[in-house]
Motif scaffolding. Sequence first.
Motif, PDB file in Angstrom:
ATOM      1  N   VAL H   9      35.877 -38.916   8.155  1.00  0.00           N
ATOM      2  CA  VAL H   9      35.873 -39.921   7.102  1.00  0.00           C
ATOM      3  C   VAL H   9      36.679 -39.395   5.705  1.00  0.00           C
ATOM      4  CG1 VAL H   9      34.578 -41.591   5.873  1.00  0.00           C
ATOM      5  CG2 VAL H   9      34.098 -41.312   8.079  1.00  0.00           C
ATOM      6  N   ILE H  12      40.241 -38.702   6.734  1.00  0.00           N
ATOM      7  CA  ILE H  12      41.153 -39.914   7.484  1.00  0.00           C
ATOM      8  C   ILE H  12      41.479 -40.519   5.742  1.00  0.00           C
ATOM      9  CG2 ILE H  12      40.945 -42.366   8.096  1.00  0.00           C
ATOM     10  CD1 ILE H  12      39.801 -41.107  10.127  1.00  0.00           C
TER      11      ILE H  12
ATOM     12  N   MET I   4      30.873 -43.740  15.442  1.00  0.00           N
ATOM     13  CA  MET I   4      32.251 -44.052  15.082  1.00  0.00           C
ATOM     14  C   MET I   4      32.714 -45.575  14.565  1.00  0.00           C
ATOM     15  SD  MET I   4      32.092 -43.579  19.511  1.00  0.00           S
ATOM     16  CE  MET I   4      33.866 -44.125  19.350  1.00  0.00           C
ATOM     17  N   ILE I   7      33.853 -43.782  11.162  1.00  0.00           N
ATOM     18  CA  ILE I   7      34.883 -43.753  11.529  1.00  0.00           C
ATOM     19  C   ILE I   7      36.394 -45.072  11.575  1.00  0.00           C
ATOM     20  CG2 ILE I   7      36.704 -42.574  12.808  1.00  0.00           C
ATOM     21  CD1 ILE I   7      34.691 -40.670  11.703  1.00  0.00           C
ATOM     22  N   ALA I   8      35.760 -46.021  12.393  1.00  0.00           N
ATOM     23  CA  ALA I   8      36.597 -46.972  12.926  1.00  0.00           C
ATOM     24  C   ALA I   8      36.433 -48.074  11.345  1.00  0.00           C
ATOM     25  CB  ALA I   8      35.695 -47.955  13.931  1.00  0.00           C
ATOM     26  N   SER I  11      39.416 -45.748   9.259  1.00  0.00           N
ATOM     27  CA  SER I  11      40.508 -45.898   9.813  1.00  0.00           C
ATOM     28  C   SER I  11      41.211 -47.371   9.000  1.00  0.00           C
ATOM     29  CB  SER I  11      40.877 -45.749  11.312  1.00  0.00           C
ATOM     30  OG  SER I  11      40.102 -44.650  11.352  1.00  0.00           O
ATOM     31  N   LEU I  76      46.650 -43.600  12.465  1.00  0.00           N
ATOM     32  CA  LEU I  76      45.388 -43.356  12.040  1.00  0.00           C
ATOM     33  C   LEU I  76      44.832 -44.846  13.123  1.00  0.00           C
ATOM     34  CD1 LEU I  76      44.938 -43.308   8.224  1.00  0.00           C
ATOM     35  CD2 LEU I  76      44.283 -41.451   9.825  1.00  0.00           C
ATOM     36  N   ALA I  79      46.437 -42.767  17.264  1.00  0.00           N
ATOM     37  CA  ALA I  79      46.848 -41.541  17.982  1.00  0.00           C
ATOM     38  C   ALA I  79      45.504 -40.793  16.927  1.00  0.00           C
ATOM     39  CB  ALA I  79      47.901 -41.031  17.163  1.00  0.00           C
ATOM     40  N   ASN I  80      44.407 -42.054  16.702  1.00  0.00           N
ATOM     41  CA  ASN I  80      43.296 -41.130  15.663  1.00  0.00           C
ATOM     42  C   ASN I  80      42.920 -39.772  16.084  1.00  0.00           C
ATOM     43  OD1 ASN I  80      41.661 -40.179  13.789  1.00  0.00           O
ATOM     44  ND2 ASN I  80      41.794 -42.247  12.484  1.00  0.00           N
ATOM     45  N   PRO I  81      43.128 -38.187  15.979  1.00  0.00           N
ATOM     46  CA  PRO I  81      42.061 -37.371  16.745  1.00  0.00           C
ATOM     47  C   PRO I  81      40.661 -37.587  16.226  1.00  0.00           C
ATOM     48  CG  PRO I  81      43.616 -36.760  14.015  1.00  0.00           C
ATOM     49  CD  PRO I  81      44.578 -38.162  14.711  1.00  0.00           C
ATOM     50  N   PHE I  82      40.464 -37.789  15.374  1.00  0.00           N
ATOM     51  CA  PHE I  82      39.195 -38.118  14.794  1.00  0.00           C
ATOM     52  C   PHE I  82      38.199 -38.893  15.699  1.00  0.00           C
ATOM     53  CE2 PHE I  82      41.519 -36.706  10.507  1.00  0.00           C
ATOM     54  CZ  PHE I  82      40.689 -35.660  11.139  1.00  0.00           C
ATOM     55  N   TRP I  83      38.808 -39.967  16.116  1.00  0.00           N
ATOM     56  CA  TRP I  83      38.743 -41.102  17.085  1.00  0.00           C
ATOM     57  C   TRP I  83      38.422 -40.726  18.162  1.00  0.00           C
ATOM     58  CZ3 TRP I  83      36.369 -46.039  16.862  1.00  0.00           C
ATOM     59  CH2 TRP I  83      36.204 -46.399  17.790  1.00  0.00           C
ATOM     60  N   HIS I  85      38.420 -38.129  19.381  1.00  0.00           N
ATOM     61  CA  HIS I  85      37.171 -35.964  19.740  1.00  0.00           C
ATOM     62  C   HIS I  85      35.835 -37.279  19.369  1.00  0.00           C
ATOM     63  CE1 HIS I  85      34.452 -32.848  18.592  1.00  0.00           C
ATOM     64  NE2 HIS I  85      33.813 -33.936  17.442  1.00  0.00           N
ATOM     65  N   PHE I  86      35.291 -37.769  18.995  1.00  0.00           N
ATOM     66  CA  PHE I  86      34.512 -38.795  19.016  1.00  0.00           C
ATOM     67  C   PHE I  86      34.419 -39.777  20.587  1.00  0.00           C
ATOM     68  CE2 PHE I  86      33.782 -37.712  14.576  1.00  0.00           C
ATOM     69  CZ  PHE I  86      32.307 -37.431  14.267  1.00  0.00           C
ATOM     70  N   ILE I  87      35.277 -40.023  20.915  1.00  0.00           N
ATOM     71  CA  ILE I  87      35.248 -40.704  22.029  1.00  0.00           C
ATOM     72  C   ILE I  87      34.856 -39.948  23.444  1.00  0.00           C
ATOM     73  CG2 ILE I  87      37.331 -42.028  23.341  1.00  0.00           C
ATOM     74  CD1 ILE I  87      36.789 -44.079  22.019  1.00  0.00           C
TER      75      ILE I  87
ATOM     76  N   ILE K   7      32.754 -54.218  11.298  1.00  0.00           N
ATOM     77  CA  ILE K   7      34.417 -54.350  11.880  1.00  0.00           C
ATOM     78  C   ILE K   7      35.253 -55.080  11.494  1.00  0.00           C
ATOM     79  CG2 ILE K   7      36.214 -53.408  14.890  1.00  0.00           C
ATOM     80  CD1 ILE K   7      34.852 -50.927  13.916  1.00  0.00           C
ATOM     81  N   PHE K  82      40.382 -50.932  17.624  1.00  0.00           N
ATOM     82  CA  PHE K  82      38.930 -49.975  17.548  1.00  0.00           C
ATOM     83  C   PHE K  82      37.994 -51.236  17.770  1.00  0.00           C
ATOM     84  CE2 PHE K  82      41.345 -47.779  14.485  1.00  0.00           C
ATOM     85  CZ  PHE K  82      41.073 -46.896  14.721  1.00  0.00           C
TER      86      PHE K  82
END
Lengths: 93, 93, 93, 93, 93, 93, 93, 93, 93, 93, 93, 93, 93, 93
Positions: H9, H12, I4, I7-8, I11, I76, I79-83, I85-87, K7, K82
């Motif tokens: 977070v 980002i 998740m 992060i969402a 983002s 963001l 193509a969010n790399p952190f998202w 990763h968690f997916i 969200i 998301f």
Amino acid sequence: MDSMTIIAVASIITAGLTIAIGALGPALGEGKAVATALTSLAQQPDASATITRTLFVGLAMIESTAIYCFVVSMILIFANPFWNHFIAQTAGQ
Amino acid sequence: MDSMTIIAVASIITAGLTIAIGALGPALGEGKAVATALTSLAQQPDASATITRTLFVGLAMIESTAIYCFVVSMILIFANPFWNHFIAQTAGQ
Amino acid sequence: MDSMTIIAVASIITAGLTIAIGALGPALGEGKAVATALTSLAQQPDASATITRTLFVGLAMIESTAIYCFVVSMILIFANPFWNHFIAQTAGQ
Amino acid sequence: MDSMTIIAVASIITAGLTIAIGALGPALGEGKAVATALTSLAQQPDASATITRTLFVGLAMIESTAIYCFVVSMILIFANPFWNHFIAQTAGQ
Amino acid sequence: MDSMTIIAVASIITAGLTIAIGALGPALGEGKAVATALTSLAQQPDASATITRTLFVGLAMIESTAIYCFVVSMILIFANPFWNHFIAQTAGQ
Amino acid sequence: MDSMTIIAVASIITAGLTIAIGALGPALGEGKAVATALTSLAQQPDASATITRTLFVGLAMIESTAIYCFVVSMILIFANPFWNHFIAQTAGQ
Amino acid sequence: MDSMTIIAVASIITAGLTIAIGALGPALGEGKAVATALTSLAQQPDASATITRTLFVGLAMIESTAIYCFVVSMILIFANPFWNHFIAQTAGQ
Amino acid sequence: MDSMTIIAVASIITAGLTIAIGALGPALGEGKAVATALTSLAQQPDASATITRTLFVGLAMIESTAIYCFVVSMILIFANPFWNHFIAQTAGQ
Amino acid sequence: MDSMTIIAVASIITAGLTIAIGALGPALGEGKAVATALTSLAQQPDASATITRTLFVGLAMIESTAIYCFVVSMILIFANPFWNHFIAQTAGQ
Amino acid sequence: MDSMTIIAVASIITAGLTIAIGALGPALGEGKAVATALTSLAQQPDASATITRTLFVGLAMIESTAIYCFVVSMILIFANPFWNHFIAQTAGQ
Amino acid sequence: MDSMTIIAVASIITAGLTIAIGALGPALGEGKAVATALTSLAQQPDASATITRTLFVGLAMIESTAIYCFVVSMILIFANPFWNHFIAQTAGQ
Amino acid sequence: MDSMTIIAVASIITAGLTIAIGALGPALGEGKAVATALTSLAQQPDASATITRTLFVGLAMIESTAIYCFVVSMILIFANPFWNHFIAQTAGQ
Amino acid sequence: MDSMTIIAVASIITAGLTIAIGALGPALGEGKAVATALTSLAQQPDASATITRTLFVGLAMIESTAIYCFVVSMILIFANPFWNHFIAQTAGQ
Amino acid sequence: MDSMTIIAVASIITAGLTIAIGALGPALGEGKAVATALTSLAQQPDASATITRTLFVGLAMIESTAIYCFVVSMILIFANPFWNHFIAQTAGQ
């Protein structure tokens, strides 16, 4: 904190901020008015009577907005109807 | 925190901020007025009497808004009716 | 936190901010006044006496708003009536 | 957090902010004053004595507002009456 | 969090902000002063000696406000009386 | 959060903000100084030596305020006395 | 949240804000410097060598303040002494 | 919230704000530079080669500060050492 | 709130603010550049080819800073790399 | 805190801020109007009747916005329908 | 509050603020561009074709930054990846 | 706090702020319009009829935005549909 | 607070702020465009057709950014996909 | 606090702020437009028909952005779909 304390604190803080913020505009506005009055006097000394009279009327109008703030500030400190209500309520208890 | 402490803290903070914020406008306004007075004097030295008199009246008007703030600030420190009320209440207890 | 600590903290913070914010306006206003005084002197060296005298009166007026803030700041540090009240109260306990 | 820690923290933060904010106005005001002094010197080199003298008086007035802030800042760090009170209280305990 | 940590954190944050905010005004003021010095030099190269001398005196005055901030910042990091008090207290425990 | 973490976090954030905010003023001030230097050079190419020399002295003065911030920032990261105190304390435990 | 997470978060946020805020001043200052360089070139094409040289020296000075911020930002991300301390501490556990 | 979520977070939010705030200054600075380039071209079409060359060097310098921000933003998203550390730690668990 | 969701949310908010704040500078910068281009065209219609070409290069440079923000914003969201990763982590669970 | 206290506090704070903020605009607007009136009188003393009449109509229009704020402020203090509702409710209880 | 609500709320608030803040810059920039186009047309009616063409290209560039914001805003409302992820997750549950 | 108190507090605060903020723009806009009207009258006394008529139409348009705010403010105090709903609900209980 | 209430509150607040903030830029931009159109018409009445046409195209472009905000605001109030989703979900329950 | 109270409070606050903030831009924009219209009329009385017509079209465009805000404000107070939904839900219960 009982009701009277809260009313007192709110009145104190509001009274101060009202006149503090309310003095900002009139001071700047009067500064501008006086400044151009002086420029005009230097440029046209013969119109001095008209310029001075118009300046005073204008300053009175601008000062009136500061007076509004001062009046509200004084009302909140010395003639606060909400404070009086609670004083009366406490006395009548 | 008892009521008296809260009233005291609110009065201290408000008294300081009132004069601090309230000095901003008049200082800038007077700076502008004095500045143009000097320009006018340099441009028209013959009108010096009228310019100086008008300047002093104008400065008095602008200073008055700072005085309002100073008065409210002093009232909050030395003649605070809310503080006096609680002092009287405590004494009468 | 007992009452005395709170009063002390409020006084310290307010005393500092009052003079810090209160110095902003006068410094800018005096800067403007001095600046135009210098311009006027360069433009009309013969009116130097009148310009200097008017400048000093103006600076005194502007400085007065800074003095108000300094006075309130000093009162809060060295002659704080609320602090004295609690000191007296503690001593009399 | 005991009382002494709180007083110390408040003094540290206020001392720093007081001089930091308080240096803003004088620095800008002096910059403006010096700038016009230089313009005036270039325009009227013959009036150099009067301009320099007026500039120094003006700078002294403006610097005084920065000095007020520095003095309050130093008082809060090295001669803080509230801190001394609590030191004395602790010592006398 | 014990007292020493709080004092340390407050000193670190205040030391940084003091010089950061305190550098803003002097940098802008000096920029203005240097800028007009250059304009004046280009306009009146013959007055170069007077202009340069006045510029340096002015820069010294403006820099002094930055120095005040730097001094307070250094005092807070390396000669902090509050920190020393608690160090001494801990050592003497 | 133990003491060392708090000190570290405060040092990191302050170090960054100090140089970030502290770079704002000098960059703008230097931009103004360089800009008028170029205008002056275009207007009076013959005074190029004096203008360049005065510019460099002025830039050095302005840059010095940025250097103060950079120095404080570096001290906080690499020679932080508060951090060293706690490191020593932990080591001596 | 353990210590390492907090240090990491503080480093990430500070690194970003440092270069973001720190890029503001230099970008505006350089824009002003380049702009007047172009005006000067159009006004005095013959002094092009001196103007270009002075511009580059000036841009280098201004860019240096951005570099300071970038260096601090990189140190915080890739050579953070506080982070390294905790890494070492964890490894040695 | 576990450590990885917090790091993600923070990365980002910081990555976005870094480039967003960091684009402000360069965009305004380049706008100013391009604008005066066009004025100069209209005023002195003969110096078009020198003006264009100086403009491009200047734009490159200003763009560099935006690039710094973009680089830090990309590092935080795609090559974040703190994130990699925790990934490695989790994998090695 | 699980990881998740956080992060969402981060983002979504960052993506929006990045392009919103990032569009401010380029829009103003381009407005200034186009405005002076039009003034220059009206003043020197013969240099229309050079002015138009320089304008387009300049607009491209300024637009690039908006593009950086748009790219980060799109990364963001899509193509969010952190998202990712968690997916991946959730899928592999 | 019972309902009446909350209503009273909200009314006090809002009444003060309404007139304080609401006095800012009219004071500046009237300052500008009076200032140009004086400039116009100095430039064209023969049109003094028309200028004065137009000025007064204009000042009345601008003052009207301050009056709106004062009216709302007074309503909130002395004729507050929400306060009256709760007073009636309490009395009828 | 479950994930979907959060969200949704974040998307709604961000979508609105993105276009609201994002419309500020382009509107001001286009206003400036159109304004100078009109001045140029009045000054040089013969160059009307070139001016109009350059204006439209410029407006398109500036509008593009508003379009970026509108696109992100629409994506967040109608094609939010998301949101779709969580919808799919809920449906597949 | 029951529903009615909350609605009342929200209405009081919003009613005050709406007219306070809403009076800022019209007062400044009218000040500017009146100011230029006076300049125009001094410059072209013969067009006095057209100028006065256009001024009044313009002032009416600007005042209308202040009226919108006053209307909303009055609706919130004296004809608030949400307040009426809850009054009806309470009465019908 | 259940999900629907939160969505409704977020939609109401965002819809209002979106159009309120979004109206600021276009109103100022159009004011500037109209103002210069009037100046241009007074300066070159013969080019009235071209000026009027260009003004209308420009106003349409600027108004478009206000329209974007109004559209998003209306979508959030009357065609909110998130609200519809929860309505459908509740209905299907 | 039940759902209806929250919706009502959010609608009241948003309705007020929407028109208050939304009136700022149009009032300033119209002020600028009217001001230049008066300048143009004084400069070119013969073009009075064209100027007045263009002014009215322009004022209509600018006023439209204020109307958008007023419409949203009225919808939120008198035709709020979210409020109606909950009213219907409560009635149907």
